[in-house]
Scaffold this motif. Sequence first.
Motif, PDB file in Angstrom:
ATOM      1  N   UNK A 179     -60.324  57.693  -5.908  1.00  0.00           N
ATOM      2  CA  UNK A 179     -59.147  58.367  -6.463  1.00  0.00           C
ATOM      3  C   UNK A 179     -57.926  57.492  -6.273  1.00  0.00           C
ATOM      4  N   UNK A 180     -57.025  57.563  -7.237  1.00  0.00           N
ATOM      5  CA  UNK A 180     -55.711  56.940  -7.053  1.00  0.00           C
ATOM      6  C   UNK A 180     -54.960  57.687  -5.953  1.00  0.00           C
ATOM      7  N   UNK A 181     -53.913  57.064  -5.453  1.00  0.00           N
ATOM      8  CA  UNK A 181     -53.073  57.749  -4.478  1.00  0.00           C
ATOM      9  C   UNK A 181     -52.369  58.921  -5.153  1.00  0.00           C
ATOM     10  N   UNK A 182     -52.205  59.984  -4.387  1.00  0.00           N
ATOM     11  CA  UNK A 182     -51.540  61.170  -4.920  1.00  0.00           C
ATOM     12  C   UNK A 182     -50.071  60.833  -5.197  1.00  0.00           C
ATOM     13  N   UNK A 183     -49.558  61.162  -6.396  1.00  0.00           N
ATOM     14  CA  UNK A 183     -48.144  60.896  -6.679  1.00  0.00           C
ATOM     15  C   UNK A 183     -47.239  61.762  -5.812  1.00  0.00           C
ATOM     16  N   UNK A 184     -46.038  61.293  -5.562  1.00  0.00           N
ATOM     17  CA  UNK A 184     -45.074  62.032  -4.756  1.00  0.00           C
ATOM     18  C   UNK A 184     -43.758  62.127  -5.508  1.00  0.00           C
ATOM     19  N   UNK A 185     -43.094  63.240  -5.348  1.00  0.00           N
ATOM     20  CA  UNK A 185     -41.796  63.445  -5.992  1.00  0.00           C
ATOM     21  C   UNK A 185     -40.799  62.368  -5.578  1.00  0.00           C
ATOM     22  N   UNK A 186     -40.866  61.949  -4.332  1.00  0.00           N
ATOM     23  CA  UNK A 186     -39.886  60.987  -3.806  1.00  0.00           C
ATOM     24  C   UNK A 186     -39.931  59.649  -4.529  1.00  0.00           C
ATOM     25  N   UNK A 187     -41.014  59.347  -5.221  1.00  0.00           N
ATOM     26  CA  UNK A 187     -41.119  58.071  -5.915  1.00  0.00           C
ATOM     27  C   UNK A 187     -40.663  58.121  -7.361  1.00  0.00           C
ATOM     28  N   UNK A 188     -40.053  59.228  -7.779  1.00  0.00           N
ATOM     29  CA  UNK A 188     -39.651  59.398  -9.180  1.00  0.00           C
ATOM     30  C   UNK A 188     -38.137  59.408  -9.288  1.00  0.00           C
ATOM     31  N   UNK A 189     -37.597  58.585 -10.173  1.00  0.00           N
ATOM     32  CA  UNK A 189     -36.149  58.468 -10.336  1.00  0.00           C
ATOM     33  C   UNK A 189     -35.624  59.460 -11.359  1.00  0.00           C
ATOM     34  N   UNK A 190     -34.310  59.709 -11.290  1.00  0.00           N
ATOM     35  CA  UNK A 190     -33.575  60.506 -12.281  1.00  0.00           C
ATOM     36  C   UNK A 190     -34.019  61.967 -12.335  1.00  0.00           C
ATOM     37  N   UNK A 191     -34.439  62.498 -11.207  1.00  0.00           N
ATOM     38  CA  UNK A 191     -34.821  63.908 -11.135  1.00  0.00           C
ATOM     39  C   UNK A 191     -33.562  64.753 -10.944  1.00  0.00           C
ATOM     40  N   UNK A 192     -33.486  65.879 -11.636  1.00  0.00           N
ATOM     41  CA  UNK A 192     -32.333  66.772 -11.484  1.00  0.00           C
ATOM     42  C   UNK A 192     -32.223  67.220 -10.025  1.00  0.00           C
ATOM     43  N   UNK A 193     -31.013  67.172  -9.448  1.00  0.00           N
ATOM     44  CA  UNK A 193     -30.861  67.455  -8.019  1.00  0.00           C
ATOM     45  C   UNK A 193     -31.273  68.868  -7.607  1.00  0.00           C
ATOM     46  N   UNK A 194     -31.176  69.821  -8.520  1.00  0.00           N
ATOM     47  CA  UNK A 194     -31.513  71.193  -8.172  1.00  0.00           C
ATOM     48  C   UNK A 194     -32.897  71.619  -8.616  1.00  0.00           C
ATOM     49  N   UNK A 195     -33.773  70.663  -8.915  1.00  0.00           N
ATOM     50  CA  UNK A 195     -35.107  70.995  -9.417  1.00  0.00           C
ATOM     51  C   UNK A 195     -35.905  71.770  -8.374  1.00  0.00           C
ATOM     52  N   UNK A 196     -36.551  72.846  -8.809  1.00  0.00           N
ATOM     53  CA  UNK A 196     -37.348  73.685  -7.913  1.00  0.00           C
ATOM     54  C   UNK A 196     -38.599  72.946  -7.443  1.00  0.00           C
ATOM     55  N   UNK A 197     -39.160  73.391  -6.328  1.00  0.00           N
ATOM     56  CA  UNK A 197     -40.411  72.838  -5.818  1.00  0.00           C
ATOM     57  C   UNK A 197     -41.573  73.362  -6.642  1.00  0.00           C
ATOM     58  N   UNK A 198     -42.548  72.491  -6.908  1.00  0.00           N
ATOM     59  CA  UNK A 198     -43.698  72.878  -7.698  1.00  0.00           C
ATOM     60  C   UNK A 198     -44.896  73.214  -6.838  1.00  0.00           C
ATOM     61  N   UNK A 199     -45.970  73.648  -7.504  1.00  0.00           N
ATOM     62  CA  UNK A 199     -47.217  73.920  -6.805  1.00  0.00           C
ATOM     63  C   UNK A 199     -47.652  75.369  -6.880  1.00  0.00           C
ATOM     64  N   UNK A 200     -48.969  75.579  -6.786  1.00  0.00           N
ATOM     65  CA  UNK A 200     -49.519  76.938  -6.868  1.00  0.00           C
ATOM     66  C   UNK A 200     -49.039  77.822  -5.731  1.00  0.00           C
ATOM     67  N   UNK A 201     -49.004  77.309  -4.511  1.00  0.00           N
ATOM     68  CA  UNK A 201     -48.603  78.148  -3.385  1.00  0.00           C
ATOM     69  C   UNK A 201     -47.173  78.633  -3.561  1.00  0.00           C
ATOM     70  N   UNK A 202     -46.285  77.761  -4.039  1.00  0.00           N
ATOM     71  CA  UNK A 202     -44.902  78.147  -4.288  1.00  0.00           C
ATOM     72  C   UNK A 202     -44.834  79.144  -5.442  1.00  0.00           C
ATOM     73  N   UNK A 203     -45.592  78.915  -6.487  1.00  0.00           N
ATOM     74  CA  UNK A 203     -45.572  79.806  -7.634  1.00  0.00           C
ATOM     75  C   UNK A 203     -46.082  81.202  -7.304  1.00  0.00           C
ATOM     76  N   UNK A 204     -47.138  81.291  -6.521  1.00  0.00           N
ATOM     77  CA  UNK A 204     -47.680  82.595  -6.144  1.00  0.00           C
ATOM     78  C   UNK A 204     -46.705  83.364  -5.250  1.00  0.00           C
ATOM     79  N   UNK A 205     -46.048  82.656  -4.346  1.00  0.00           N
ATOM     80  CA  UNK A 205     -45.041  83.316  -3.514  1.00  0.00           C
ATOM     81  C   UNK A 205     -43.889  83.820  -4.364  1.00  0.00           C
ATOM     82  N   UNK A 206     -43.489  83.015  -5.336  1.00  0.00           N
ATOM     83  CA  UNK A 206     -42.367  83.391  -6.201  1.00  0.00           C
ATOM     84  C   UNK A 206     -42.718  84.619  -7.033  1.00  0.00           C
TER      85      UNK A 206
END
Length: 457
Positions: A179-206
Amino acid sequence: MTVAVVLYTSDLRVHDHPPLRAALDGAQEVVPLFVRDPAVDRAGFAAANRLAFLADCLVDLDRALGERGGRLVVRKGDTVSEVRALVRQTEADEVHLAGGVTAFARAREERLRKVLEEDGCRLYVHDGVVDVVPPGDVTPQGSDHFAVFTPYYRRWAGEPLRTPLSAPREVRVPTGVRSERMPRRSGIADVSPGLAAGGESEGRKRLASWLTAHGDAYEQRHDDLAGDVTSRLSPYLHFGAVSALEAVQRARKRGGAGAEAFVRQLCWRDFHRQVLAARPGAAGADYRPRHDRWRRGAGAEADLAAWREGRTGYPVVDAAMRQLAHEGWMHNRGRLLTASFLTKTLYIDWREGARHFLDLLVDGDVANNQLNWQWVAGTGTDSRPHRVLNPVLQGKRYDPDGVYVRRWVPELAGLGAPAVHEPWRLSGLDRAAYDYPDPLIGLSDGLERFRRGRGTS
């Protein structure tokens, strides 16, 4: 050991996942696979906000699979080629994936089916994974899709739904699969500063917390710009981190007018998907041509730039555009207002607005983005194609105290309502105190230009 591959696309979860369940039922080992396809980049859909949210989703999915003894395999390259290579390596008998509605997804399915058949591997495409009711399951007499929402909703609401699937207890993955290395948000430029956290666990809680805190108030307050009682689940639905079917079932179990209003919004999502499945060209061409003579040239370009930057001179429009830039998300009422203003007050092609939204929206979905833009522009399924939303009246109605405007347009922080919605009406020194532009065009002038351009005046 029998092996199956589950190709994840826009269904990044372990709960209520028919392809994963079918693969586990039919094979002793399963390879959960996600392919980062450069074709998505070339098509212009690799926006920074969605890449960051996607990275969160993949990390969370890998964690959820790891808790069940498995892992997520990430590859980069042409999806069909990577799946074929994995099938050959593991001698997999089956590949499972969720059905799509875009031309890109349909073409990918056909290519997969062809190459896998050559290798003696069967492809299973599962409907009802991303949708509540799959496209084509509900059709009117004499047509392959519904072109009007209300009759679609009546039929859709009466459809029997399957019971959501629980998450599997165990996922066994063959050894030796790289497998390739898992991508990380920290390695992506020009992300909106207030962008919500992603993922199933976060979505189910929301989903759970929103139904408890705001579900009952949704019918009355879903257009309240400042109160913001919307679920904000659209990014999780777009990436499939939350099952739309499970969201409907949980809302209906709770019951009440608010829950039903929420379910109706989820129906709009399915409605647009069944339109696009039947008319894939509507992603870029008018569903119902109006023979518009959209503005072009330097003046239109300058107005478009002002709209993108949130400096049109209409506070509620500018507030919504600035929210988009900061959060990668926009309130549903703001989407209607900004789209109406661009297409009918500035009379600029809906495709320009749709492209900007796809550049920034974390929930930027081809079916919903393009067809919602067409609905507002009057080239889509709206039964009142020439309606124009007045941003001043809309601001006063849905942000009566000006809280939303002042939150996102700090230049006007010193103004109370209703003046904050019409700062150009201030005079002399009072007007000079606010560093905020005058309107690009008067509303009556914009309306007349729109009517002339569309030929309705």
